[in-house]
Design an enzyme around this catalytic site. Structure first.
Site, short mmCIF file in Angstrom:
data_model
loop_
_atom_site.label_atom_id
_atom_site.label_comp_id
_atom_site.label_asym_id
_atom_site.label_seq_id
_atom_site.Cartn_x
_atom_site.Cartn_y
_atom_site.Cartn_z
CB SER A 1 27.19 1.48 -6.22
OG SER A 1 25.93 2.06 -5.96
CE1 TYR B 1 24.58 -2.50 -8.87
CE2 TYR B 1 23.75 -1.01 -7.18
CZ TYR B 1 24.47 -1.22 -8.34
OH TYR B 1 25.09 -0.16 -8.96
P1 NAP Z 1 23.57 1.58 -18.00
O1 NAP Z 1 23.27 2.95 -18.50
O2 NAP Z 1 22.47 0.62 -17.76
O3 NAP Z 1 24.67 0.93 -18.99
C1 NAP Z 1 25.14 -0.35 -18.75
C2 NAP Z 1 26.16 -0.73 -19.79
O4 NAP Z 1 26.73 -1.98 -19.42
C3 NAP Z 1 25.59 -0.92 -21.18
O5 NAP Z 1 26.55 -0.60 -22.16
C4 NAP Z 1 25.28 -2.42 -21.21
O6 NAP Z 1 25.19 -2.89 -22.55
C5 NAP Z 1 26.50 -2.94 -20.44
N1 NAP Z 1 26.32 -4.24 -19.80
C6 NAP Z 1 25.39 -4.60 -18.89
N2 NAP Z 1 25.55 -5.88 -18.54
C7 NAP Z 1 26.63 -6.33 -19.23
C8 NAP Z 1 27.29 -7.57 -19.33
N3 NAP Z 1 26.87 -8.65 -18.64
N4 NAP Z 1 28.36 -7.69 -20.15
C9 NAP Z 1 28.79 -6.63 -20.88
N5 NAP Z 1 28.19 -5.42 -20.83
C10 NAP Z 1 27.14 -5.28 -20.03
O7 NAP Z 1 24.35 1.62 -16.60
P2 NAP Z 1 25.13 2.82 -15.88
O8 NAP Z 1 24.17 3.56 -15.05
O9 NAP Z 1 25.97 3.53 -16.87
O10 NAP Z 1 26.04 1.97 -14.87
C11 NAP Z 1 27.39 1.69 -15.12
C12 NAP Z 1 28.03 1.18 -13.83
O11 NAP Z 1 27.85 2.15 -12.81
C13 NAP Z 1 27.42 -0.11 -13.28
O12 NAP Z 1 28.44 -0.90 -12.71
C14 NAP Z 1 26.50 0.39 -12.19
O13 NAP Z 1 26.28 -0.59 -11.21
C15 NAP Z 1 27.29 1.56 -11.66
N6 NAP Z 1 26.51 2.54 -10.94
C16 NAP Z 1 25.48 3.19 -11.55
C17 NAP Z 1 24.76 4.12 -10.82
C18 NAP Z 1 23.62 4.89 -11.40
O14 NAP Z 1 22.90 5.54 -10.62
N7 NAP Z 1 23.40 4.86 -12.71
C19 NAP Z 1 25.10 4.38 -9.47
C20 NAP Z 1 26.16 3.71 -8.90
C21 NAP Z 1 26.88 2.79 -9.65
P3 NAP Z 1 24.34 -4.24 -22.89
O15 NAP Z 1 23.00 -4.05 -22.23
O16 NAP Z 1 24.31 -4.33 -24.38
O17 NAP Z 1 25.11 -5.36 -22.29
#
Ligand code: NAP
Length: 259
Positions: free
Chosen positions: A151, A165
């Protein structure tokens, strides 16, 4: 031509029922890969999600597991291998803030939750996948690929209440260096995709005004979309495209941060 080698590849993507992970799954399905979706909850639209991935030309299956738990990581990996016969690519995507807490509110339970979902998850899933990734590399003569999801917070320290985080994401940015040193001999590459602010459920707590303010500070003038991140995964998964790239971080952030 470069990505044709992903056809039939067995790709496990944690946290992929929505957001960045799902967009990646859709991109891989389009290339004819065998994709494992994962989430803690079975999504209400699971049948539609799987049918969509299969109609794109790939194979797809859902593996319910809470990857904050080591036992679940082990079970998920063995269920994926039982279904698809091995693993060629592992994408450690699941992660999150858990909550926003300033330093004076961080207690042991919160500390454990944030570490478990972001660091234990990736480390343990990689641990259990490692023998399968090694076997796949030996069988194919091509490298297998592990991709971590870091991130912008891993570079900058994170926004309000996101210090822990940010620290976990910095840990992911770092841990692959050791894995490159000690597991490249197994034919496995380790790289990180590090997104900027991507408009997913992750930012559900933000108002439209806050998102517009963040977007105005991004040189490309907008927040990222999940589909903006997927091509970086495709590139790092493909031996033909990135077979000589390991230990690197690809920042996909519209210029929001330049390391
Ligand atoms: P999101 O839209 O909130 O989706 C998260 C996904 O992960 C969902 O499918 C959720 O399903 C699953 N999940 C969460 N906790 C879990 C667990 N303990 N075990 C299994 N599955 C789990 O998140 P996103 O924005 O796509 O983020 C994906 C990755 O990118 C993360 O690592 C995040 O830190 C990173 N990231 C995101 C951003 C951003 O701005 N969005 C920026 C930098 C990095 P369930 O809730 O059913 O478990």
């Amino acid at each position: 031509m470069y990505f044709e080698d992903l056809k039939g590849k067995r790709i496990l993507i944690t946290g992929s029922t929505m957001g960045i992970g799902l967009a990646a799954a859709q991109a891989f399905a389009q290339l004819g890969a065998k994709v494992g979706l994962n989430g803690r909850r079975k999504p209400e639209n699971l049948d539609t999600l799987l049918a969509d991935l299969r109609s794109k030309g790939g194979e797809a299956e859902f593996f319910q597991a809470d990857i904050a738990s080591t036992a679940d990581c082990e079970r998920m990996v063995s269920e994926f291998v039982a279904r698809f016969g091995g693993i060629d690519v592992l994408i450690n995507n699941a992660g999150g803030l858990v909550a926003r807490k300033p330093l004076d509110q961080i207690d042991d339970a919160f500390f454990a939750d944030v570490i478990n979902v972001n660091v234990r998850s990736a480390l343990m899933t990689t641990r259990f996948a490692l023998p399968h990734l090694k076997a796949a590399a030996q069988a194919s003569g091509k490298t297998s690929s592990v991709i971590l999801v870091g991130s912008i917070a891993g570079h900058t320290g994170g926004g309000p209440g996101a210090s822990l985080y940010g620290a976990t994401k910095a840990a992911l940015h770092n841990v692959q260096k050791n894995w490159v040193d000690y597991h490249s001999g197994d034919g496995i590459r380790f790289n990180t995709v590090s997104p900027g602010t991507v408009d997913t459920a992750f930012h559900a707590d933000k108002t439209a005004e806050t998102k517009a303010r963040i977007a105005s500070g991004i040189p490309l003038g907008r927040l990222g979309q999940a589909e903006d991140i997927a091509p970086a995964f495709v590139f790092l998964a493909s031996h033909a495209a990135s077979g000589y790239i390991t230990g690197q971080i690809i920042d996909v952030n519209g210029g929001q941060f330049m390391p």
